[in-house]
Scaffold this active site. Structure first.
Site, PDB file in Angstrom:
ATOM      1  CB  THR A  32      -3.677   3.800   7.936  1.00  0.00           C
ATOM      2  OG1 THR A  32      -2.250   3.619   7.868  1.00  0.00           O
ATOM      3  CG2 THR A  32      -3.998   4.727   9.088  1.00  0.00           C
TER       4      THR A  32
ATOM      5  CG  MET B  82      -8.372   5.171   1.580  1.00  0.00           C
ATOM      6  SD  MET B  82      -8.477   6.777   0.712  1.00  0.00           S
ATOM      7  CE  MET B  82      -7.021   6.748  -0.316  1.00  0.00           C
ATOM      8  CG  HIS B  83      -1.746   6.454   5.312  1.00  0.00           C
ATOM      9  ND1 HIS B  83      -1.240   5.343   5.925  1.00  0.00           N
ATOM     10  CD2 HIS B  83      -1.104   6.556   4.125  1.00  0.00           C
ATOM     11  CE1 HIS B  83      -0.310   4.789   5.153  1.00  0.00           C
ATOM     12  NE2 HIS B  83      -0.212   5.507   4.056  1.00  0.00           N
ATOM     13  CG  ASP B  84      -3.940  11.692   6.259  1.00  0.00           C
ATOM     14  OD1 ASP B  84      -3.302  11.167   7.181  1.00  0.00           O
ATOM     15  OD2 ASP B  84      -3.436  12.493   5.446  1.00  0.00           O
TER      16      ASP B  84
END
Ligand code: BDR
Ligand code: CA
Length: 311
Positions: free
Chosen positions: A191, A237-239
């Site tokens: 991520t 923008m992990h998710d």
């Protein structure tokens, strides 16, 4: 091709908000519900935030199911310092018009899974998914795959060993990792390859839409936190990586792994051990290893531009 039936299990969360808004604007996905869980803030707030995001995007058709208030392993902590006291950057919102279902998250997922094959994107702690497996073990027959944002191959972001979503509820993660379903894990080392910057914030503001303005406003304190923490304003923008994986299964390079979670330990509680030995090349559990940020940002920009502008 038919759109993928998807439930997003989430703890919004600023980067959850971007992921959700991206999913809702993607024709490849049929988002049936947002199920909420304790994580970045308490479940009261994550549920309110899910309702706010659906009201913002005009999606009265998507259900909100409230999930677990307490991790299986007992209370741990939140990430309000990253996401704001309310979880969405502490903006002011009017009362959302989208309500909450009377059915709880776990029963909602089970019911919708039995209706037709379902994909789960879990972008918060895994308490709801673990409870689902415990309460309804046969659910695995109805789940096409589970894509999670969580874990780290090399270094955590709460402790040196543990990433936030796993750190909140390692016992739940251990149950989910051991589940007999197809599992794709998007860890921190993947991520961190996906981020927005100040140009993207300007792009969002220039869309002159309610969605663009709100996302830009909630991402501002998220950038500030990152600057104080690591010295740059990258908006990780992990998710969104879990959602990007469902939108375009060939965009993220993945490897087969054996995935385990450390639930004991003093220093290592919540660590994820992702063995990439060739023995696991064909494993039904895979880990995301590489993503092209330019392609991701291009898609994100295009999708966010589809929300109506004010003029
Ligand atoms: C994860 O932790 C949360 O704070 C984010 O929303 C994301 O799901 C990243 O470690
Ligand atoms: Ca999250």
């Amino acid at each position: 091709m038919a759109a993928t039936r998807l439930i997003i299990d989430t703890d919004p969360g600023v980067d959850d908000a971007v992921a959700i808004v991206l999913a809702l604007a993607s024709p490849e996905l049929e988002v049936l519900a947002l199920t909420t869980v304790v994580g970045n803030v308490d479940v009261e707030k994550t549920t309110l935030n899910a309702r706010r995001l659906l009201t913002l995007t005009g999606r009265e058709d998507v259900l909100v199911g409230r999930g677990c208030a307490t991790p299986i392993g007992g209370a741990s902590g939140t990430a309000a310092e990253v996401h704001g006291q309310d979880g969405l950057g502490d903006l002011s919102w009017s009362e959302p018009t989208v309500g909450e279902a009377s059915e709880d998250a776990v029963e909602m997922i089970y019911r919708l899974a039995k209706e037709a094959p379902l994909t789960l994107a879990a972008i918060g702690p895994l308490t709801n998914l673990a409870t689902l497996l415990q309460r309804h073990p046969d659910v695995v027959e109805h789940i096409e795959r589970v894509v999670i944002m969580g874990g780290a191959s090399f270094e955590g972001n709460v402790t040196a060993a543990a990433e936030f979503n796993i750190w909140v509820d390692p016992e739940a993660a251990a149950i989910v990792f051991a589940g007999n379903w197809k599992l794709d894990i998007m860890p921190l080392d993947l991520t961190h390859q996906a981020f927005l910057n100040d140009d993207d914030l300007s792009y969002l503001r220039n869309l002159k839409s309610e969605v663009g303005d709100r996302l830009a406003a909630m991402l501002e304190p998220y950038a500030k936190f990152h600057e104080e923490w690591v010295g740059n304003r990258d908006l990780i923008m992990h998710d969104a990586m879990a959602i990007y994986e469902v939108i375009n299964p060939s965009a993220i390079k993945k490897s087969g792994v054996k995935a385990e979670v450390e639930t004991g330990g003093v220093l290592s509680r919540g660590a994820t051990w992702l063995s990439r030995s060739f023995h696991h090349a064909e494993s039904s559990t895979r880990v995301g290893v590489e993503v092209d940020n330019e392609n991701f940002v291009k898609l994100l920009r295009e999708r966010l531009a589809t929300y109506p502008s004010r003029v």
